[in-house]
Design an enzyme around this catalytic site. Structure first.
Site, short mmCIF file in Angstrom:
data_model
loop_
_atom_site.label_atom_id
_atom_site.label_comp_id
_atom_site.label_asym_id
_atom_site.label_seq_id
_atom_site.Cartn_x
_atom_site.Cartn_y
_atom_site.Cartn_z
N LEU A 91 0.73 -1.11 0.07
CA LEU A 91 0.06 0.00 0.08
C LEU A 91 0.83 1.36 -0.30
CD1 LEU A 91 -2.73 -0.95 2.58
CD2 LEU A 91 -3.12 -0.96 0.29
N GLU A 124 -9.86 0.72 8.48
CA GLU A 124 -9.66 -0.47 9.36
C GLU A 124 -8.29 -0.36 9.90
OE1 GLU A 124 -8.84 -4.18 6.96
OE2 GLU A 124 -9.92 -2.90 5.58
N LYS A 126 -4.72 -1.39 10.73
CA LYS A 126 -3.53 -1.83 9.83
C LYS A 126 -2.72 -2.67 10.78
CE LYS A 126 0.30 -1.00 6.77
NZ LYS A 126 1.49 -1.79 7.46
N ASP A 128 -0.06 -5.07 12.16
CA ASP A 128 1.44 -5.28 12.29
C ASP A 128 1.63 -6.67 12.31
OD1 ASP A 128 3.95 -4.74 11.53
OD2 ASP A 128 4.40 -3.74 13.84
N TYR A 234 -9.20 -9.51 5.77
CA TYR A 234 -9.44 -8.29 5.37
C TYR A 234 -9.63 -7.97 3.61
CZ TYR A 234 -4.63 -7.61 5.38
OH TYR A 234 -3.07 -8.03 5.21
N LYS A 322 -0.13 5.91 8.32
CA LYS A 322 0.57 5.66 9.43
C LYS A 322 0.60 6.38 10.61
CE LYS A 322 2.95 2.48 8.43
NZ LYS A 322 4.02 2.23 7.57
N CYS A 427 36.05 8.46 -2.76
CA CYS A 427 35.21 7.06 -2.44
C CYS A 427 36.08 6.27 -1.50
CB CYS A 427 35.12 6.36 -3.84
SG CYS A 427 34.26 4.58 -3.26
N CYS A 430 37.66 2.80 -3.16
CA CYS A 430 38.66 2.83 -4.34
C CYS A 430 39.41 4.22 -4.47
CB CYS A 430 37.83 2.82 -5.61
SG CYS A 430 36.79 3.94 -6.14
N CYS A 445 30.62 8.00 -6.26
CA CYS A 445 32.00 7.70 -6.70
C CYS A 445 32.03 7.43 -8.08
CB CYS A 445 32.08 6.51 -5.96
SG CYS A 445 33.73 5.54 -6.69
N CYS A 451 35.18 0.28 -9.02
CA CYS A 451 35.09 0.44 -7.56
C CYS A 451 34.51 -0.76 -7.04
CB CYS A 451 34.11 1.50 -7.21
SG CYS A 451 33.54 1.78 -5.52
#
Length: 747
Positions: A91, A124, A126, A128, A234, A322, A427, A430, A445, A451
């Site tokens: 979602l 509804e 959510k 977890d 659901y 959320k 970097c 490298c 980089c 690299c």
């Protein structure tokens, strides 16, 4: 972070659009493929909203888009695989009330509904937990599968049968019924399980979700049976006949079948009602007895859900609102730099371990060098202009209750000897220069294949689930084989068995490997010598070329040979286009200094003309960037990748060891437009442009953004302009919206 864009000039809108697209693509790659997020979820949403607003205000920009995403996770080698008849998608997320309002507005816009037209939703909690799909045939539970990567899940049928909330037989059900929902564990049961685990010296779980996921995915179903798992229904997948006319009625039918459904599910006639129910659920969160991390909103009318359809990875008719993240304070002990597949240097905070939302956190993303400094390249303040230093006392939160991030710094607790952090200009892997393009928030980089970090990350991407997905060869194995010098680029993977002989004693002697696992690996590698074109393109890891763009390229060119030849032919025009971009940037700067209007078109045309691009190169470039979903940003990335000698040599070596399947054009039953290229122009009165495009593609047509000799049909509404004239000049079939609907039998 979002901004008003309705008053921008077309040139400024295009520049901002390309900048946003690059930022969003970089964020997607960092989050989904490198596991090193560079911006917060809220910042990402703000960028995405601005990006979508630009598309709405400037429809022609849609042809420049290369946006894509990916979801899910690969299945474990310990379970059989099950192909989902209907994909299990994730979602989209909302974090503020304004996001929910935007969600409702986008639905109305897509469907062409007036602001006062009735539009009902369901809301509804959510849960977890772990997503699960249950397949019933003639009322009998036949199969249970985890979501996996959305297309393929794990066969956990024996385990699911041990969960008391899941009926083995249901009455008055359709012949084929896939019930989808969430496996979870209550707080009380979780605490009791951890007490039992600790009493016998077994590992305890960090939180109820981990406990539920670990319990469901046991190879021994008797262990699952001993764990107190529960299930809320659901949603649904494959159906032989509709369950109901609305989402709410369908959930009621699940209850009639004997499933547990969430009693907090409500019908909501407006956005205000959605927000009110969200606040009510949030107030009850601590007393529910199980973990939730938000509220899910869905369009109630199932016929509208069908019209809205899906994006690449998410439904248009649903969103997850959320809850705010949980916070904790801890000490920042170090800042490390990780180098990603595209060379992005991503800073990571190493923390004194702290519990946030029930999970112990020791690492967190720092996004980029601007976030550490406390202000961006334009001088805009971040985090009240407080920079981040090693030794600082920092506030940590888990965005969306998942990704740890640094939110704030307590300057009162800063050590006296704390020094401002200096972001590396080279970097760390490298020592190649690390450069940052104008408008890009990420330093990269420049070492490319020399690299080692990029080489390894590219190979990890190569074997990822949406690319070659080689069973038994994941990120850990890639790192091991590269460190041992066995693989330096993807083509080496297909020489592993040949290089080490049939016995492959060196591999078998390694920890975790034996005769069977080695032979299984070689068999899996051999199976992947045949690869669909879209997967091959995605596997190359070209910047901006995500799954959707790879699919679009495959459909447009049909074969790898055609795509590679087109890119070779278009190279002079690609270089000219880049020169034009650079010249325009210089002209904009000069015009600003001199207080005049920039001569954008004249400057670009002059720079491009100076290259003397051959007509065939110009035509190949135009065909590439005007292909639906491509555009010049991705076009340049592709052109660059195939023109760098080392990169091209590695790709050619790989191609020589594979059979790349040509793209199959989408074919819809009895569709008169399958395989045809269509273009929409002007105002559509009976459907929105997005819905028209989705319908055409569902019938097997290719939707292009501009008219060319390859166009088969132009659908012209009121206000059609240059595209209609060009179609007439080229003799292309042109029809109005009513004729198009009659042709596709959608009236």
């Amino acid at each position: 972070m979002s901004q008003s864009n309705g008053n921008l000039s077309p040139e400024a809108a295009k520049a901002r659009f390309l900048q946003l697209q690059a930022q969003l693509d970089a964020a997607d790659l960092a989050y989904h493929q490198s596991d090193a997020p560079i911006i917060s979820d809220a910042d990402y949403d703000a960028l995405r909203r601005e990006f979508q607003a630009l598309q709405a205000n400037f429809p022609d920009l849609e042809t420049l888009s290369s946006r894509s995403k990916s979801v899910g996770a690969p299945v474990s080698s310990g379970f059989d695989k099950i192909q989902h008849a209907v994909r299990m998608l994730s979602l989209g997320n909302a974090f503020e009330s304004e996001d929910v309002q935007d969600f409702a507005k986008s639905i109305r816009k897509y469907l062409g509904l007036a602001g006062d037209a009735q539009l009902d939703f369901t809301a509804e909690p959510k849960i977890d937990g772990l997503s699960l799909s249950l397949r019933y045939v003639n009322g009998q539970l036949m199969q249970a599968a985890t979501r996996g990567d959305g297309s393929v899940g794990e066969n956990v049928t024996a385990n699911a049968r041990t969960i008391s909330d899941i009926p083995h037989v249901i009455e008055n059900a359709p012949e084929i019924l896939e019930v989808r929902g969430e496996v979870y564990m209550s707080h009380e049961d979780f605490a009791a399980l951890n007490e039992r685990q600790a009493a016998v010296g077994d590992k305890t779980f960090a939180n109820p979700r981990n406990a539920a996921a670990g319990s469901l995915r046991q190879l021994d179903a008797s262990i699952t049976k001993s764990r107190p798992l529960r299930f809320f229904a659901y949603a649904w997948g494959d159906l032989s006949q509709p369950l109901a006319q609305t989402q709410f009625e369908a959930i009621q039918r699940f209850s009639d079948f004997g499933f547990q459904t969430n009693p907090l599910t409500r019908m909501c006639p407006s956005v205000d009602a959605l927000i009110a129910h969200y606040q009510d659920i949030e107030a009850q969160r601590a007393t529910l007895g199980y973990d939730i991390d938000g509220v899910v909103y869905k369009v109630n009318d199932l016929s509208l859900q069908e019209r809205l359809g899906f994006r690449a990875t998410t439904p248009r008719w649903a969103i997850a609102h959320k809850f705010p993240a949980e916070l904790a304070w801890t000490r920042l002990e170090a800042i490390d730099i990780q180098v990603g597949r595209t060379g992005a240097l991503s800073p990571v905070a190493r923390l004194a371990p702290v519990t946030v939302g029930g999970v112990v956190v020791s690492n967190a993303t720092l996004h980029n060098e601007d976030y550490i400094a406390g202000f961006d390249s334009k001088g805009q303040v971040i985090r009240d202009n407080k920079d981040i230093r090693v030794g600082d006392w920092v506030q940590i939160y888990r965005a969306g209750d998942v990704i740890p991030k640094v939110a704030d710094v307590d300057l009162h607790k800063r050590p006296n000897d704390a020094k401002a952090y200096e972001f590396p200009m080279a970097c760390p892997e490298c020592q190649s220069p690390a450069t940052r393009e104008e408008g890009d928030s990420v330093r990269r980089c420049s070492g490319g294949m020399i690299c080692p970090a990029q080489a390894v990350e590219k190979m990890k991407h190569f074997v990822s689930r949406a690319a070659f997905d080689i069973e038994g060869l994941g990120a850990k194995q890639v790192e091991q084989f590269h460190a041992d010098g066995w693989i330096n680029d993807p083509s080496d993977i297909f020489d592993l068995k040949q290089n080490f002989g049939s016995g492959l004693q060196q591999l078998k002697n390694k920890e975790g490997w034996g005769d069977k696992s080695a032979e299984n690996l070689f068999s899996a590698i051999e199976e992947k010598r045949l690869i669909p074109l879209r997967r091959f393109i995605f596997s190359l890891g070209v910047r901006h070329a995500g799954e959707v763009a790879a699919r679009d390229l495959a459909l447009h060119y049909g074969s790898w040979e055609a795509l590679a030849s087109a890119l070779d032919l278009a190279r002079p025009a690609a270089l000219a286009h880049r020169a034009g971009d650079e010249a325009v940037e210089v002209e904009r700067h000069k015009a600003t200094v001199e207080g005049r209007r920039a001569k954008i078109s004249d400057t670009r045309n002059a720079a491009v003309a100076a290259y003397g691009v051959p007509p065939e190169a110009a035509a190949a470039w135009a065909d590439l960037i005007n292909a639906d979903g491509i555009g010049p940003v991705l076009g340049l990335s592709l052109s660059d990748a195939l023109s760098i000698a080392e990169e091209r040599a590695a790709i050619d070596r790989l191609v020589s060891k594979l059979t790349i399947e040509n793209a199959e054009q989408a074919q819809a039953a009895d569709s008169p437009v399958a395989g045809k290229t269509v273009v929409f122009t002007g105002t559509l009165e009976k459907m929105t442009r997005a819905e028209a495009k989705a319908r055409a593609e569902a019938l097997g047509a290719k939707v292009a953004g501009s008219v060319s000799k390859k166009t088969d049909i132009l659908i012209a509404g009121p206000g059609a302009g240059s595209k209609a004239k060009k179609a007439a000049d080229l003799g292309i079939q042109t029809m109005d919206e009513d004729s198009w609907l009659t042709l596709i039998d959608q009236t």
